[in-house]
Design an enzyme around this catalytic site. Structure first.
Site, PDB file in Angstrom:
ATOM      1  N   LYS A 255       7.531   5.383  -9.619  1.00 46.41           N
ATOM      2  CA  LYS A 255       7.220   4.608  -8.408  1.00 46.41           C
ATOM      3  C   LYS A 255       8.077   5.118  -7.251  1.00 46.41           C
ATOM      4  O   LYS A 255       9.267   5.386  -7.436  1.00 46.41           O
ATOM      5  CB  LYS A 255       7.493   3.130  -8.677  1.00 46.41           C
ATOM      6  CG  LYS A 255       7.106   2.187  -7.546  1.00 46.41           C
ATOM      7  CD  LYS A 255       7.420   0.733  -7.924  1.00 46.41           C
ATOM      8  CE  LYS A 255       6.971  -0.243  -6.857  1.00 46.41           C
ATOM      9  NZ  LYS A 255       7.316  -1.649  -7.208  1.00 46.41           N
TER      10      LYS A 255
ATOM     11  N   SER B  52       3.307  -4.851  -6.797  1.00 48.66           N
ATOM     12  CA  SER B  52       3.430  -3.739  -5.867  1.00 48.66           C
ATOM     13  C   SER B  52       3.383  -2.361  -6.524  1.00 48.66           C
ATOM     14  O   SER B  52       3.103  -1.381  -5.855  1.00 48.66           O
ATOM     15  CB  SER B  52       4.750  -3.846  -5.086  1.00 48.66           C
ATOM     16  OG  SER B  52       5.857  -3.675  -5.954  1.00 48.66           O
TER      17      SER B  52
ATOM     18  N   SER C  32       5.730  -7.360 -10.042  1.00 50.37           N
ATOM     19  CA  SER C  32       5.220  -6.065  -9.575  1.00 50.37           C
ATOM     20  C   SER C  32       4.998  -5.020 -10.656  1.00 50.37           C
ATOM     21  O   SER C  32       4.420  -3.972 -10.377  1.00 50.37           O
ATOM     22  CB  SER C  32       6.158  -5.484  -8.509  1.00 50.37           C
ATOM     23  OG  SER C  32       5.951  -6.139  -7.284  1.00 50.37           O
TER      24      SER C  32
END
Lengths: 482, 94
Positions: A71, A146, A170
């Site tokens: 990420k 997210s 997330s």
């Protein structure tokens, strides 16, 4: 086809020398070239450096030669780290996060950056400054957020595994919406050093994988105390794969009545109830429990998380790194313009909210009160875990929604996290795993089952998750991308 | 309480310029969020201690010893403006 393998399956091929690490990487590169134009899960890939690492990879190491997607909020030396924000456009990490140095020590190859909501603020990945990521099961829908990019690339077999971060869901929510396994470890299990901070008392790094076993393998590699993160705990790190395969005799699973509510999509509710019945068939005992302060979790979260974010994001001042406004009349104008130009709308909203709840005259009414209610939410879990070994519930109240559906309705978006947020507030661990599909507009959309475990009992949690996974076929389902 | 919420003033505290359009939009959206969080006022917290974070660890320190870290060039590599091996800052003294 190689990219469809799990980490464990790939390891077996690498160790038997049926496949070399470079061949695995090249197969992944071809897969990404084929499907990422549709999914748009990656912001950046560095195959040249990854190929060099693959050539010298030691496949006897725990993750030897396995490429891992990261990420875009976790620093990897020499790679971009933008947090999907314009304010960090062009930023190149000068160091490795602790999870990255640990992955590298385990032989893994962090090769690509995945899309996300800007600074991890969002539940759909629509808040990225670099475009939306599409759900591999239906490209017109969001992948969750997210960590939507990490979930999407694992679900689309464009990555064997990925790392994400989870502040209020997330990791678990996008894993549920994309049909993969997403684990949020207990707060303090994994070092946050090198993770760009959103809400420091809630953030935790964890893996996205195709199977529960892979989740345990990655957790093995990234866990443990780190002197560079004072909130990482000196808890012993067991082999998280050791309990996989054990039966569920004597296991008590708690069914929190506050998590089975009318607002949940009927197909999600049905899939989760079927999973609960499956657990009973596997020998677990289902016990109804109550987490009485559940209804306050979203409110507490949006006070505490924004308060911490407003302080953490003060570092983006246009001096040491990141975007800097071209012309400014004075110092305050420099800060104001730099931040106006660099941050997107959701980040601005949360900075404003967080600044307000910490401001003079409102601190006690909002922030201090939220911290007190947080205590009650934490006690709910402590009390529940006196009666049960783990808690079982949906991960998300609904399957993936359409891109654009609620991007301008922040409150409605915040309520997408109702089942995941309390886990972060309490600091316990949680995992989402596939438990079926909802049929929407002639498409199959994954549904996620959430299991919540006692603090630092990830071994037990993964054992419980693994028993269900192995008794079903859900984890073998693959999307037809297009 | 949220009647006193003023986006323009709060944005100033946050060192964040906003357009008039953003101010109007955020005022409406965040007032709605504040109204939602007002439900916390119905909880009796009179005898509850606050939780700052999940684990009871305090005053964690490590040995104050030098270690390998950035060279000056590495530290400056992402700076939008630099001069003479230093970060260039806006003028702060008139």
């Amino acid at each position: 086809m190689l990219p469809f393998l799990s980490v464990s399956e790939l390891q077996a091929q690498l160790r038997s020398k049926a496949v070399s690490p470079l061949e695995a990487l090249e197969a992944l590169e071809a897969r990404i070239a084929a499907v990422d134009p549709s999914v748009a899960g990656y912001l950046n890939r560095d195959f040249a450096a990854a190929a060099e690492a693959a050539k010298t990879a030691d496949v006897t190491l725990p993750l030897g030669g396995v490429p891992i997607a990261i990420k875009d909020v976790i620093n990897v030396k020499g790679q971009p780290c933008t947090c999907a924000s314009k304010i960090l456009e062009g930023f190149i990490s000068p160091y490795d996060a602790t999870v990255i140095s640990r992955l590298k020590a385990a032989g893994a190859i962090p090769f690509g950056r995945t899309n996300m909501d800007e600074f991890a603020m969002g539940s759909s990945t629509e808040n990225s400054a670099y475009g939306v990521t599409h759900n591999p099961w239906d490209l017109s829908r969001i992948p969750g957020g997210s960590s939507g990019g990490s979930a999407a690339v694992v679900a689309a077999d464009e990555a064997f595994a990925a790392l994400g971060s989870d502040t209020g869901g997330s990791i678990r929510q996008p894993a549920a919406l994309c049909g993969c396994v997403g684990l949020k470890p207990s707060y303090g299990r994994v070092s946050r050093f090198g993770l760009v901070a959103f809400a420091s008392s809630l953030d935790q790094i964890g893996p996205f994988t195709k199977t529960v076993r892979d989740s345990a393998l990655l957790l093995n590699a990234i866990s443990g105390h780190d002197s560079l993160d004072s909130t990482s705990l000196k808890e012993p790190v067991p082999d998280f794969t050791a309990q996989l395969g054990q039966d569920l005799k004597g296991i008590k699973l708690g069914l929190p009545k506050e998590y089975f509510i009318p607002g949940t999509d009927p197909q999600v509710d049905a899939a989760v109830r079927k999973a609960i019945a499956q657990y009973e068939a596997l020998g677990a005992e289902i016990v109804e429990i109550s987490l009485p302060h559940t209804d306050y979790a979203v409110g507490v979260y949006y006070i505490i998380a924004t308060a911490e974010a407003s302080a953490n994001l003060a570092r983006f001042d246009g001096i040491r790194y990141g975007h800097r406004a071209a012309e400014a009349a004075n110092l305050l104008d420099h800060y104001g313009k730099t931040r106006e130009e660099g941050f997107g709308p959701e980040v601005k909203r949360r900075i404003i909210l967080g600044t307000y709840v910490l401001s003079s005259g409102y601190y006690d009414a909002y922030y201090l009160r939220a911290q007190k209610v947080r205590t009650l939410i934490r006690q709910d879990f402590t009390n529940a875990f006196e009666k049960v070994d783990a808690i079982i519930c949906p991960t998300s109240p609904e399957p993936a929604f359409k891109i654009g559906d609620r991007s301008d309705d922040p409150l409605r978006m915040y309520l997408a996290d109702i089942f995941t947020i309390a886990v972060n507030l309490a600091g316990v661990c949680g995992v989402s795993l596939p438990c079926g599909f909802a049929q929407v507009d002639q498409r199959s959309l994954p549904v996620g089952l959430q299991l919540i475990g006692k603090p630092f009992q990830e071994s037990e949690l993964l054992k419980i998750a693994h028993a269900y996974e192995q008794s079903t076929e859900w984890h073998k389902a693959r999307p037809t991308i297009g | 309480m949220s009647a006193e919420f003023d986006v323009r003033y709060t944005a100033g505290l946050a060192r964040l310029h906003l357009s008039d359009e953003e101010i109007a939009k955020f005022q409406a959206q965040l007032s709605q969020v504040l109204e939602y969080v007002d439900k916390l006022n119905t909880v009796d917290v009179s005898s509850v201690e606050p939780t700052a974070h999940a684990n009871p660890v305090f005053n964690v320190v490590r040995e104050d010893a030098p270690r390998d870290w950035f060279t000056p060039a590495e530290a400056l590599a992402n700076a939008p403006r630099q001069a003479a091996g230093l970060f260039a800052v806006p003028k702060v003294i008139e």
